[in-house]
Design a protein around this motif. Structure first.
Motif, PDB file in Angstrom:
ATOM      1  N   VAL A   1       7.166   1.519   3.370  1.00 49.47           N
ATOM      2  CA  VAL A   1       6.840   2.748   2.648  1.00 49.47           C
ATOM      3  C   VAL A   1       5.451   3.195   3.069  1.00 49.47           C
ATOM      4  N   SER A   2       5.279   4.503   3.283  1.00 51.92           N
ATOM      5  CA  SER A   2       3.970   4.996   3.740  1.00 51.92           C
ATOM      6  C   SER A   2       3.722   6.406   3.230  1.00 51.92           C
ATOM      7  N   ASP A   3       2.437   6.676   2.931  1.00 56.82           N
ATOM      8  CA  ASP A   3       2.008   8.048   2.649  1.00 56.82           C
ATOM      9  C   ASP A   3       1.107   8.487   3.796  1.00 56.82           C
ATOM     10  N   ALA A   4       0.219   9.439   3.548  1.00 56.75           N
ATOM     11  CA  ALA A   4      -0.582  10.000   4.644  1.00 56.75           C
ATOM     12  C   ALA A   4      -1.452   8.959   5.341  1.00 56.75           C
ATOM     13  N   GLY A   5      -1.875   7.934   4.633  1.00 60.39           N
ATOM     14  CA  GLY A   5      -2.789   6.999   5.290  1.00 60.39           C
ATOM     15  C   GLY A   5      -2.633   5.550   4.904  1.00 60.39           C
ATOM     16  N   HIS A   6      -1.521   5.199   4.218  1.00 58.78           N
ATOM     17  CA  HIS A   6      -1.413   3.835   3.738  1.00 58.78           C
ATOM     18  C   HIS A   6       0.043   3.348   3.836  1.00 58.78           C
ATOM     19  N   PRO A   7       0.355   2.441   4.759  1.00 62.23           N
ATOM     20  CA  PRO A   7       1.700   1.849   4.810  1.00 62.23           C
ATOM     21  C   PRO A   7       1.746   0.484   4.120  1.00 62.23           C
ATOM     22  N   GLU A   8       2.881   0.185   3.524  1.00 65.84           N
ATOM     23  CA  GLU A   8       3.157  -1.134   2.958  1.00 65.84           C
ATOM     24  C   GLU A   8       4.583  -1.521   3.355  1.00 65.84           C
TER      25      GLU A   8
END
Length: 245
Positions: free
Chosen positions: A145-152
């Motif tokens: 899962v990822s947003d503009a600047g942070h994946p997990e």
């Protein structure tokens, strides 16, 4: 003199043994090209399920099988299934792997897996073939899962014990046949992987060849699997080929 006679005799015995083994052990190699549509939801344990919109994509399966005439020893089939999909959710509000994701969020759902199948040929004639056995589906993917600047991401690395059955019915002398191939979860009863379709078989000089087409569905509905709950389904049409040595 005796040694010179013995050496050719040994070579002939080894060659005869190798030729005999080649006639009693058969191998199958095959591959399918699968156009899969994926839908469903997922979440970490204790979190509400999140449903993303996934793109359709091309997937594939490749397999090898070894069959022999020994009555009490099962035949073996190993199949590698690639199933990697991407999706998005524009109004997400979810916690995943210790991070809070809000707004426009992307997901990479990798449900790739390998099937290890042991089976017996119950019927094997010109009209009907029936194989029954057991399988272990080893997952080897992940959820990212990822947003503009942070994946997990979290790995999906557990396995599922499944029952296995495959049926083929054909018309002798024509080459046309129908088939159904089913894997049903035992410890995870809401997991299944089945395919059905039609094929055409024709003889070659050194091997038999099959072309096939049909529909496949993989339903992956689990809870507490690698610390996650997933309710995913991928289905669509496929084409493939198999070579029987």
């Amino acid at each position: 003199m005796k040694k010179s006679i013995l050496a050719p005799a040994l070579l002939l015995a080894v060659a005869s043994s190798s030729a005999s083994a080649a006639t009693v052990v058969g191998f199958k190699l095959g591959g399918d090209f699968w156009k899969a549509d994926t839908a469903g939801s997922f979440a970490e344990n204790g979190q509400p399920q999140q449903a993303f919109a996934y793109d359709s994509s091309s997937q594939n399966s490749i397999w090898v099988a070894a069959e022999h005439p020994l009555p009490f020893i099962p035949n073996v089939k190993i199949r590698q299934n690639s199933l990697d999909e991407s999706g998005r959710l524009t109004n997400a509000d979810m916690s995943f792997n210790g991070h809070q994701f809000v707004g426009d969020v992307g997901v990479n759902m990798d449900l790739s897996n390998t099937d290890f199948v042991l089976y017996y040929e119950i019927l094997d004639n010109d009209i009907v073939e029936l194989d029954i056995g057991a399988a272990y589906k080893k997952m080897s993917g992940s959820v990212r899962v990822s947003d503009a600047g942070h994946p997990e991401s979290k790995d999906l690395d557990d396995g599922i014990v499944m029952g296995y059955a495959a049926v083929e019915a054909g018309i002798p002398g024509i080459g046309l046949y129908g088939f159904v191939d089913v894997m049903q979860g035992v410890d995870e009863s809401s997991v299944h992987d089945y395919a059905l379709g039609l094929g055409w078989e024709f003889d070659g000089l050194t091997a038999d060849y099959r072309v096939r087409a049909g529909y496949r569905e993989f339903n992956f509905d689990v809870s507490g699997f690698s610390g996650m709950g997933l309710n995913m389904k991928s289905d669509g049409y496929f084409v493939g080929i198999e070579v029987d040595f």
